[in-house]
Design an enzyme around this catalytic site. Structure first.
Site, mmCIF file in Angstrom:
data_model
loop_
_atom_site.group_PDB
_atom_site.id
_atom_site.type_symbol
_atom_site.label_atom_id
_atom_site.label_comp_id
_atom_site.label_asym_id
_atom_site.label_seq_id
_atom_site.Cartn_x
_atom_site.Cartn_y
_atom_site.Cartn_z
ATOM 1 N N HIS A 297 0.665 -1.352 -0.031
ATOM 2 C CA HIS A 297 -0.087 0.077 0.117
ATOM 3 C C HIS A 297 0.920 1.218 -0.188
ATOM 4 O O HIS A 297 2.134 1.009 -0.290
ATOM 5 C CB HIS A 297 -0.878 -0.252 0.923
ATOM 6 C CG HIS A 297 -0.384 -0.196 2.400
ATOM 7 N ND1 HIS A 297 0.233 0.994 2.847
ATOM 8 C CD2 HIS A 297 -0.392 -1.031 3.390
ATOM 9 C CE1 HIS A 297 0.838 0.372 4.210
ATOM 10 N NE2 HIS A 297 0.465 -0.655 4.546
ATOM 11 N N HIS B 263 4.083 1.491 2.162
ATOM 12 C CA HIS B 263 5.238 0.689 1.658
ATOM 13 C C HIS B 263 5.784 1.590 0.363
ATOM 14 O O HIS B 263 7.226 1.592 0.384
ATOM 15 C CB HIS B 263 4.939 -0.627 1.160
ATOM 16 C CG HIS B 263 4.407 -1.383 2.314
ATOM 17 N ND1 HIS B 263 3.015 -1.988 1.802
ATOM 18 C CD2 HIS B 263 4.561 -1.902 3.358
ATOM 19 C CE1 HIS B 263 2.520 -2.464 2.941
ATOM 20 N NE2 HIS B 263 3.400 -2.674 3.910
ATOM 21 N N CYS C 149 3.792 -10.453 20.715
ATOM 22 C CA CYS C 149 2.991 -10.140 19.757
ATOM 23 C C CYS C 149 3.093 -10.740 18.416
ATOM 24 O O CYS C 149 4.230 -10.330 17.804
ATOM 25 C CB CYS C 149 2.795 -8.766 19.492
ATOM 26 S SG CYS C 149 1.534 -8.131 18.168
ATOM 27 N N CYS D 184 3.882 -8.030 15.801
ATOM 28 C CA CYS D 184 5.054 -7.304 15.760
ATOM 29 C C CYS D 184 6.310 -8.232 15.376
ATOM 30 O O CYS D 184 7.392 -7.912 15.285
ATOM 31 C CB CYS D 184 5.204 -6.717 17.066
ATOM 32 S SG CYS D 184 4.195 -5.143 17.227
ATOM 33 N N CYS E 277 -1.378 -5.824 22.751
ATOM 34 C CA CYS E 277 -0.389 -5.132 22.036
ATOM 35 C C CYS E 277 -0.720 -3.802 21.852
ATOM 36 O O CYS E 277 -1.831 -3.330 21.391
ATOM 37 C CB CYS E 277 -0.020 -5.649 20.601
ATOM 38 S SG CYS E 277 1.010 -4.942 19.735
ATOM 39 N N HIS F 106 -0.905 -2.809 18.000
ATOM 40 C CA HIS F 106 -2.298 -3.359 17.155
ATOM 41 C C HIS F 106 -3.378 -3.855 18.126
ATOM 42 O O HIS F 106 -4.438 -3.923 17.722
ATOM 43 C CB HIS F 106 -1.512 -5.032 16.776
ATOM 44 C CG HIS F 106 -0.504 -5.022 15.823
ATOM 45 N ND1 HIS F 106 0.797 -5.033 16.167
ATOM 46 C CD2 HIS F 106 -0.515 -4.634 14.491
ATOM 47 C CE1 HIS F 106 1.798 -4.816 15.168
ATOM 48 N NE2 HIS F 106 0.897 -4.469 14.167
ATOM 49 N N LYS G 279 -1.775 5.836 11.815
ATOM 50 C CA LYS G 279 -0.679 5.290 10.949
ATOM 51 C C LYS G 279 -1.639 4.640 9.980
ATOM 52 O O LYS G 279 -2.610 3.702 10.310
ATOM 53 C CB LYS G 279 0.044 4.364 11.782
ATOM 54 C CG LYS G 279 1.040 3.706 10.768
ATOM 55 C CD LYS G 279 2.078 2.583 11.457
ATOM 56 C CE LYS G 279 2.543 1.649 10.211
ATOM 57 N NZ LYS G 279 3.449 0.460 10.725
ATOM 58 N N LYS H 121 -2.123 -1.931 7.324
ATOM 59 C CA LYS H 121 -3.178 -3.096 6.948
ATOM 60 C C LYS H 121 -3.736 -3.173 8.375
ATOM 61 O O LYS H 121 -4.950 -3.630 8.434
ATOM 62 C CB LYS H 121 -2.166 -4.411 6.707
ATOM 63 C CG LYS H 121 -2.877 -5.572 6.634
ATOM 64 C CD LYS H 121 -2.008 -6.753 6.777
ATOM 65 C CE LYS H 121 -2.327 -8.105 7.108
ATOM 66 N NZ LYS H 121 -3.439 -8.829 7.360
HETATM 67 N N1 MSP Z 1 9.648 -6.560 7.671
HETATM 68 C C1 MSP Z 1 9.874 -5.546 8.471
HETATM 69 C C2 MSP Z 1 11.230 -4.865 8.343
HETATM 70 C C3 MSP Z 1 12.281 -5.486 8.377
HETATM 71 S S1 MSP Z 1 13.843 -4.719 7.803
HETATM 72 C C4 MSP Z 1 15.066 -5.663 8.226
HETATM 73 C C5 MSP Z 1 8.670 -4.531 8.438
HETATM 74 N N2 MSP Z 1 7.914 -4.730 7.246
HETATM 75 S S2 MSP Z 1 6.532 -3.917 6.914
HETATM 76 O O1 MSP Z 1 6.178 -4.282 5.775
HETATM 77 O O2 MSP Z 1 5.739 -3.751 8.234
HETATM 78 O O3 MSP Z 1 7.090 -2.599 6.469
HETATM 79 C C6 MSP Z 1 7.630 -1.680 7.400
HETATM 80 C C7 MSP Z 1 8.029 -0.383 6.496
HETATM 81 O O4 MSP Z 1 7.116 0.207 5.726
HETATM 82 C C8 MSP Z 1 8.158 0.886 7.637
HETATM 83 O O5 MSP Z 1 9.175 0.887 8.194
HETATM 84 C C9 MSP Z 1 8.014 2.054 6.694
HETATM 85 O O6 MSP Z 1 9.344 2.134 6.133
HETATM 86 C C10 MSP Z 1 6.997 1.518 5.591
HETATM 87 N N3 MSP Z 1 5.683 1.800 5.959
HETATM 88 C C11 MSP Z 1 4.464 0.950 6.287
HETATM 89 N N4 MSP Z 1 3.440 1.960 6.829
HETATM 90 C C12 MSP Z 1 3.695 3.039 6.912
HETATM 91 C C13 MSP Z 1 3.081 4.216 6.698
HETATM 92 N N5 MSP Z 1 1.780 4.098 7.184
HETATM 93 N N6 MSP Z 1 3.767 5.413 6.815
HETATM 94 C C14 MSP Z 1 5.159 5.376 6.176
HETATM 95 N N7 MSP Z 1 5.691 4.177 5.951
HETATM 96 C C15 MSP Z 1 4.932 3.116 6.299
HETATM 97 O O7 MSP Z 1 8.200 -4.010 9.296
#
Ligand code: MSP
Length: 660
Positions: free
Chosen positions: A20, A23, A128, A131, A146, A149, A297, A300
């Site tokens: 989304h 990411h 969790c 997380c 959590c 969450h 935030k 998902k």
């Molecule tokens: N898999 C772990 C990261 C491992 S790195 C060694 C993870 N993945 S995640 O799919 O949850 O993505 C995390 C990253 O996606 C966040 O740190 C951020 O960079 C980005 N984001 C996900 N949602 C976001 C927002 N709502 N706003 C900004 N960035 C976001 O955690």
């Protein structure tokens, strides 16, 4: 790493949900930064990828009823397609299921083990699964949830291998002190320092209960903790600890770009693992904020994410990229809305850069047969524009190097505004009426054209597709993304061919029309959310009702209303106000709140104490009978007399839970 190389990474994304905008955010920022560095001749490497092991991924595959490997392959495909669709150009995609990654992870484990930083023990705690982290919970908390969450935590007790994180407390504090640039921005650095100063417990780094992952070397009954292996991606992708690649010496150490949600993993655990193994530390962990929707935030878990396919239907890649970079101060949280995206596109892109390009090129075509005039003798007005552009360029570079993307773009747009003003002041359309003004007209358009040439180069990393488009409309050859603006000299190297084709670089967006369309496809019920559209219940058109158009509100308006679950702690009548009850309620915040409710004729105070209610939590405070009300409860208004009936839940819901 040599002085002139640049290695930048995004987090690797979990493949338990579709990509989304959240990411896309980190990825687009990193892509822009890489383009910026490359344009300046720096040998750059941009890594992104996917985090594919662990219990959540296993659960996601189970929920779909397909083998895990098939699930991860499919979702990885979706991420790759989504990033390609956004015009992202990474250099390598790491998957944690890649054989070379597994090899590196096991090698890093072995090194840490040999150096005495790993031991076997037993761990019991509140975990969790979302997380992937054990949570610190007050010992007397029953049924803890959590904090991120808001879902129940699992009590887990199991044999586990531990990493001696506690041994790194002082080395880490020394690191933050001696290299202030290691964690940025400052506010995050302070957060990390205070966390580490509070003491570090050893870290459980294996799970016997998880099967989908990388086995511990020499003890296959244990699976390596996902964060241990996920962080290792940054070096496995370059070939540390495996023979697939040989880029480690060339590019390491990295600039890690991460969201603040994963600060601790990157700024505490990761450098500790690397120190333990004797590997050079990253250059910087730069921590950005979250994209918010309705103050929360986007993601998902809360189901409030902006879906990329909706965006693509209405906006170009450059509009999306520009909006994110310009609207959100990098490092801070920022609210994003469709309205905001439309407004920015119209004001900055269509009316700003786009308009400057088309008015300049149209005049060159009309007054000079499409051949751009060359800057010649310069009067003070033209010289001032030249100096302003040089200044914009300098500021843009400084801000982008400091990762202040929004301010960098502001500097570029101040240049655009300056040239616009210059054209408006000089009124070339009037000059063109009298041939004796020829030299002046030439100077004005040569200056505007040259300023535009520089501006297009400056903004190219943030607007890759349109900068190429404008460049080509200007009759210029080469790729603006590969021409260093700092080596581009005013009035030199302009090999322009005749300007033939002029078309607006950015369309003017019809806000009302687009908003109406977006609302109809993202309205609750119409919003496919994380589910494929096919899974939505079907109804024929005749079965559906829609509210009368005049009464509808935008989803963005609805999201502004913060509805939360609360419990009434105290209630009493308000003297001399026969309708009002004064309630003290728990909305899941540190302190209870007071609200006033007009229900006293139908509810006695003792009827409501202990009740679970729903409140509008973000209503501006108001005073009634000299008492402040901080919120409003929801009740149905029944019958002719509007008898209030309190809204509540069919099952228990923790206080503070948001309703959407
Ligand atoms: N898999 C772990 C990261 C491992 S790195 C060694 C993870 N993945 S995640 O799919 O949850 O993505 C995390 C990253 O996606 C966040 O740190 C951020 O960079 C980005 N984001 C996900 N949602 C976001 C927002 N709502 N706003 C900004 N960035 C976001 O955690």
């Amino acid at each position: 790493m040599g002085e002139n190389t640049f290695y930048v990474t995004t987090p690797i994304y979990y493949v338990n949900a579709k990509p989304h905008l959240g990411h896309a955010y980190t990825t687009l920022v990193v892509d822009t930064l890489t383009k910026f560095k490359r344009q300046r001749g720096i040998d750059s490497f941009f890594l992104t990828g996917t985090d594919e092991h662990g219990i959540n991924i296993e659960r996601a595959a189970q929920a779909r009823g397909i083998p895990v490997r098939q699930h991860v392959d499919e979702v990885v495909g979706e991420f790759k397609t989504a990033f390609a669709r956004l015009g992202v150009e990474y250099d390598r995609w790491i998957r944690t299921v890649d054989a070379h990654h597994e090899e590196t992870v096991q090698n890093l484990w072995r090194v840490l083990d040999e150096r005495g930083f790993i031991y076997k023990g037993s761990y019991e705690g509140w975990f969790c699964g979302y997380c992937n982290e054990f949570k610190d919970v007050e010992s007397d908390t029953a049924d803890p949830v959590c904090p991120i969450h808001e879902r129940p935590l699992d009590r887990i007790a199991e044999e586990s291998y531990f990493f001696k994180l506690s041994a790194f407390q002082q080395p880490l504090l020394d690191l933050y002190a001696s290299r202030p640039e290691f964690v940025q921005p400052e506010v995050r650095r302070n957060e990390v320092i205070s966390f580490v100063s509070g003491g570090l417990k050893d870290l459980s780094i294996s799970r016997v209960s998880v099967k989908w992952g990388i086995p511990v070397p020499g003890d296959a009954s244990h699976t390596i903790y996902v964060w241990f292996e996920a962080l290792t991606n940054y070096i496995s992708a370059l070939g540390w600890g495996n023979d697939k690649y040989h880029d480690f010496d060339r590019y390491w150490p990295a600039l890690h770009m991460v969201g603040k949600d994963i600060l601790r993993f990157h700024a505490v655990y990761w450098p500790a693992f690397l120190m333990g193994a004797g590997i050079e530390l990253p250059r910087t962990v730069f921590v950005h904020g979250m994209l918010l929707r309705g103050g929360q935030k986007m993601g998902k878990t809360l189901g409030n994410a902006i879906q990329l396919d909706v965006l693509h239907r209405y906006f170009s890649n450059d509009q999306i990229r520009y909006y994110l970079l310009r609207e959100v101060a990098f490092g801070q949280d920022g609210e994003v809305t469709y309205q905001g995206l439309i407004d920015r596109s119209n004001s900055d892109l269509a009316d700003g850069l786009g308009n400057l390009a088309s008015r300049t090129l149209t005049m060159v075509r009309n007054y000079f047969g499409g051949i751009p005039p060359r800057p010649g003798k310069e009067d003070e007005g033209a010289a001032e524009v030249r100096r302003h552009i040089a200044e914009s360029k300098k500021r843009f570079d400084a801000e982008f190097n400091a990762l202040n993307f929004s301010r960098g773009l502001e500097a570029a747009w101040s240049g655009i505004a300056r040239v616009d003003k210059f054209i408006t002041d000089q009124q070339p359309w009037k000059l063109a009426k009298d041939p004796s003004n020829g030299p002046q007209l030439e100077q004005v358009l040569a200056t505007a054209y040259e300023a535009l040439r520089h501006l297009v180069l400056i903004v190219a990393p943030a607007l890759p597709a349109t900068s190429r488009e404008i460049w080509s409309q200007m009759g210029l050859s080469g790729d603006p993304l590969l021409i260093n603006p700092n080596e581009t000299v005013w009035g030199e190297g302009i090999n322009a061919s005749k300007i033939e084709r002029i078309s607006p670089a950015f369309p003017k967006l019809d806000k009302d029309k687009i908003m109406t369309e977006i609302e109809s496809e993202t309205a609750p019920g119409a919003d496919a959310g994380q589910q494929p559209a096919a899974e939505q219940p079907k109804a024929t058109t005749s079965e559906l009702t829609a509210p009368p158009a005049a009464q509808t509100i935008a989803i963005d308006d609805f999201i502004k209303v913060e509805l939360r679950a609360a419990t009434v702690l105290e209630a009493e009548r308000v003297p001399k106000a026969d309708k009002l009850l004064r309630l003290v309620i728990d909305v899941g915040e540190a302190q209870p709140r007071q609200i006033l409710a007009g229900i006293a004729q139908h509810y006695a105070p003792e009827d409501v104490v202990g009740r679970k209610i729903i409140v509008v939590a973000n209503l501006a405070p108001r005073k009634l009978r000299g008492l402040e009300s901080n919120g409003m409860l929801l009740a149905a208004s029944v019958g002719d007399d509007g008898r209030p009936v309190l809204a509540t839940f069919g099952e228990d819901v923790p206080n503070g839970t948001r309703l959407k």
